[in-house]
Design an enzyme around this catalytic site. Structure first.
Site, PDB file in Angstrom:
ATOM      1  N   GLU A 121       0.847  -1.196   0.000  1.00  0.00           N
ATOM      2  CA  GLU A 121       0.000   0.000   0.000  1.00  0.00           C
ATOM      3  C   GLU A 121       0.879   1.240   0.000  1.00  0.00           C
ATOM      4  O   GLU A 121       1.773   1.371   0.839  1.00  0.00           O
ATOM      5  CB  GLU A 121      -0.921   0.007   1.209  1.00  0.00           C
ATOM      6  CG  GLU A 121      -1.709   1.295   1.415  1.00  0.00           C
ATOM      7  CD  GLU A 121      -2.532   1.702   0.199  1.00  0.00           C
ATOM      8  OE1 GLU A 121      -2.377   2.850  -0.258  1.00  0.00           O
ATOM      9  OE2 GLU A 121      -3.312   0.865  -0.296  1.00  0.00           O
ATOM     10  N   ARG A 149      -0.228   4.454   0.319  1.00  0.00           N
ATOM     11  CA  ARG A 149      -0.647   5.505   1.246  1.00  0.00           C
ATOM     12  C   ARG A 149       0.099   5.368   2.566  1.00  0.00           C
ATOM     13  O   ARG A 149       0.619   4.299   2.901  1.00  0.00           O
ATOM     14  CB  ARG A 149      -2.145   5.412   1.538  1.00  0.00           C
ATOM     15  CG  ARG A 149      -3.064   5.781   0.408  1.00  0.00           C
ATOM     16  CD  ARG A 149      -4.510   5.665   0.877  1.00  0.00           C
ATOM     17  NE  ARG A 149      -5.463   5.816  -0.204  1.00  0.00           N
ATOM     18  CZ  ARG A 149      -5.973   6.972  -0.598  1.00  0.00           C
ATOM     19  NH1 ARG A 149      -5.629   8.084   0.040  1.00  0.00           N
ATOM     20  NH2 ARG A 149      -6.836   7.024  -1.596  1.00  0.00           N
ATOM     21  N   THR A 173      -1.405   5.353   5.279  1.00  0.00           N
ATOM     22  CA  THR A 173      -2.316   4.592   6.132  1.00  0.00           C
ATOM     23  C   THR A 173      -3.029   3.540   5.301  1.00  0.00           C
ATOM     24  O   THR A 173      -3.186   3.677   4.083  1.00  0.00           O
ATOM     25  CB  THR A 173      -3.384   5.508   6.775  1.00  0.00           C
ATOM     26  OG1 THR A 173      -4.026   6.269   5.747  1.00  0.00           O
ATOM     27  CG2 THR A 173      -2.751   6.450   7.793  1.00  0.00           C
ATOM     28  N   GLY A 216      -7.361   2.344   2.086  1.00  0.00           N
ATOM     29  CA  GLY A 216      -7.684   2.786   0.735  1.00  0.00           C
ATOM     30  C   GLY A 216      -8.555   4.023   0.687  1.00  0.00           C
ATOM     31  O   GLY A 216      -8.689   4.761   1.666  1.00  0.00           O
ATOM     32  N   GLU A 230     -26.473  17.343 -14.449  1.00  0.00           N
ATOM     33  CA  GLU A 230     -26.380  15.936 -14.843  1.00  0.00           C
ATOM     34  C   GLU A 230     -26.607  15.779 -16.349  1.00  0.00           C
ATOM     35  O   GLU A 230     -27.564  16.335 -16.894  1.00  0.00           O
ATOM     36  CB  GLU A 230     -27.410  15.108 -14.061  1.00  0.00           C
ATOM     37  CG  GLU A 230     -27.622  13.689 -14.553  1.00  0.00           C
ATOM     38  CD  GLU A 230     -26.357  12.847 -14.569  1.00  0.00           C
ATOM     39  OE1 GLU A 230     -26.144  12.139 -15.571  1.00  0.00           O
ATOM     40  OE2 GLU A 230     -25.589  12.902 -13.585  1.00  0.00           O
ATOM     41  N   ASP A 235     -12.698  -2.687  -7.523  1.00  0.00           N
ATOM     42  CA  ASP A 235     -13.014  -1.686  -8.529  1.00  0.00           C
ATOM     43  C   ASP A 235     -12.245  -1.845  -9.834  1.00  0.00           C
ATOM     44  O   ASP A 235     -12.621  -1.247 -10.845  1.00  0.00           O
ATOM     45  CB  ASP A 235     -12.746  -0.273  -7.980  1.00  0.00           C
ATOM     46  CG  ASP A 235     -13.768   0.160  -6.951  1.00  0.00           C
ATOM     47  OD1 ASP A 235     -14.657  -0.652  -6.620  1.00  0.00           O
ATOM     48  OD2 ASP A 235     -13.686   1.311  -6.469  1.00  0.00           O
ATOM     49  N   HIS A 255     -42.668  -4.080  17.062  1.00  0.00           N
ATOM     50  CA  HIS A 255     -43.466  -2.857  16.957  1.00  0.00           C
ATOM     51  C   HIS A 255     -43.192  -1.963  18.169  1.00  0.00           C
ATOM     52  O   HIS A 255     -43.083  -2.458  19.288  1.00  0.00           O
ATOM     53  CB  HIS A 255     -44.956  -3.210  16.915  1.00  0.00           C
ATOM     54  CG  HIS A 255     -45.854  -2.017  16.957  1.00  0.00           C
ATOM     55  ND1 HIS A 255     -46.112  -1.244  15.856  1.00  0.00           N
ATOM     56  CD2 HIS A 255     -46.530  -1.443  17.991  1.00  0.00           C
ATOM     57  CE1 HIS A 255     -46.921  -0.260  16.191  1.00  0.00           C
ATOM     58  NE2 HIS A 255     -47.195  -0.342  17.483  1.00  0.00           N
TER      59      HIS A 255
END
Length: 465
Positions: free
Chosen positions: A33, A35, A37, A40, A203, A312, A444
């Site tokens: 990694e 970074r 930290t 992500g 948009e 991703d 309820h």
């Protein structure tokens, strides 16, 4: 040269969960990694800090607008630096928590930028320029994504910001233009609207939140508009001119037409994210991303032996929990177990107020596929707990197969629906029918009763509306 069973490139939700699961299964694992930290985008500049600001800004607005009606008289005063500081404290605690979990599960955190330099070889360049080579039986690519750019609009993190910059604005804008009506833009836009900004969302499409069930999206948009967010749909931004204190955007109809100029103190560019697959050395093992940067996989395997990809950088929803599920399944396959992800049951949540939560098929998808279905729907205006809490906006909608009654999709707008959608995820994972939920006793008074009432509605016996 350090030798590992698995080396994971990327320390986000996909990467760190892959490392933890590998450690649990007795694999020697390292996570690379770059970074300072772990965690992500999600933990550092995404899901977690945005939720911290959403929560704080919601309380601020409630104190100013709603408390008096509950018999609580206060005049709130915004301390923006303190609000930002509490966000940063929470982020720091959570990233340290991941670091602790690595130690607990004997996962090595290799600090630096990772690059594949050949089969089974990962080169790590540290912040000081020092290079280390790791020997890996398996390499898992979990490098996540980054904000997508837009031609003519350059992010400087001063006047034009992306999602990272929007989490740390030095002041509340008088005016804010958000480019993109997706999840991130609407969440961050709602934060600054609550704190006092006039927010306009531009948009390209003629609707907000593409991919969300159409009826749900329309209800959601009406709610946001009622709160003061202005929407310019079917519009595209073609240029931006930045000065010391403002930005002028050139906006045109998406279908063509006369341009207009929008002026704002700040602009937030949020038109989506793209996979972070550049400079990873993929060519050294013969892996070629597609034109959008995604890596093709088959059960998380890439075209290269021993090289895997999750999260991703692969096709599918760019969601932290999707990456986490893929991380577990991928590592379990590497360990010789059966790993599986049910992509039909990955929920999605928009953490505005009201929240939006969905799982499974939309009505539009079922119609396009020619699937016969029934609909059960229940409004929160008829839910006792939502009513007494003065948060009775929205509904629960259940879509079930017309013949088998199997639940095919669920779509909600309302209070805390992001928490409640999990009930339907479990029901759907077990191939549950709407009747299974309809005949399950719910406490309820709770908002969750709306989930049951909507399920009752599939067969036409809703009792509370």
């Amino acid at each position: 040269m350090a030798e590992y069973d698995v080396v994971i490139i990327g320390g986000g939700p996909g990467g760190y969960n892959a490392g933890i699961r590998a450690g649990q299964l007795g694999l020697k694992a390292a996570c690379v990694e770059m970074r300072a930290t772990l965690g992500g985008t999600c933990l550092n500049v995404g899901c977690i800090p945005s939720k911290a600001l959403l929560h704080a800004s919601e309380l601020f607005e409630m104190a100013g607008k709603d408390f008096a009606g509950l018999g609580i008289e206060v005049t709130p005063k915004l301390n923006l630096p303190a609000m930002m500081a509490q966000k940063d404290v929470s982020v720091g605690q959570l990233t340290k928590g991941v670091e602790f979990l690595f130690k607990k599960n004997k996962v090595d955190w290799i600090k630096g930028a990772g690059k594949i330099v050949g089969p089974g070889k990962v080169e790590v360049t540290g912040a000081d320029g020092a290079v280390t080579t790791l020997d890996a039986k398996n390499i898992v690519i979990a490098t996540g994504s980054e904000p997508a750019p837009l031609g003519g609009v350059t992010v400087d993190q001063k006047r034009i910001v992306d999602s990272t910059g929007a989490l740390a604005l030095p002041e509340v804008p008088k005016t804010l233009v958000v480019i993109g009506a997706g999840v991130i833009g609407l969440e961050l836009g709602s934060v600054w609207r609550r704190l006092g900004a006039k927010v306009t969302v531009v948009e390209f499409l003629d609707r907000i939140t593409p991919g969300v069930d159409e009826e749900t999206a329309k209800t959601f948009q009406r709610s946001l508009a009622k709160q003061g967010i202005v929407f310019k749909l079917g519009s595209k931004v073609t240029g931006a001119k930045v000065s010391d204190k403002s930005v002028e955007l050139t906006v045109e109809p998406s279908a063509g037409g006369a341009a207009e100029t929008l002026s704002a103190d700040y602009v937030l560019l949020c038109i989506g994210r793209r996979p972070f697959t550049a400079n990873l050395g993929l060519e050294s093992v013969g892996v070629t991303p597609d034109r959008r940067g995604f890596i093709e996989t088959e059960h998380f395997r890439t075209s290269a032996e021993g090289v895997w990809a999750i999260g991703d950088v692969t096709h599918g929803p760019m969601l932290a929990h999707k990456a986490e599920d893929e991380a577990v399944a991928c590592i379990e396959i590497i360990a010789g177990k059966a790993g599986h992800v049910n992509y039909d049951i990955i929920p999605s949540v928009i953490y505005t107020f009201p929240e939006v939560a969905t799982v499974g098929k939309t009505e539009e998808e079922l119609k396009a596929a020619g699937v016969a279905y029934k609909v059960g729907k229940f409004p929160f205006t008829a839910n006792a707990r939502a009513k007494v809490n003065h948060e009775a906006e929205g509904f629960v909608k259940v879509l079930a197969d017309a013949k088998t009654d199997r639940i095919l999709g669920v779509h909600m707008v309302g209070p805390d629906v992001g928490e409640m959608i999990a009930e339907y995820c479990v029901a759907m994972e077990f191939a549950g029918a709407s009747e299974d939920v309809a005949r399950t006793c719910h406490p309820h008074p709770t908002r969750s009763e709306a989930l049951r009432q909507a399920a009752m509605g599939v067969e036409g016996w809703t009792m509370q509306a």
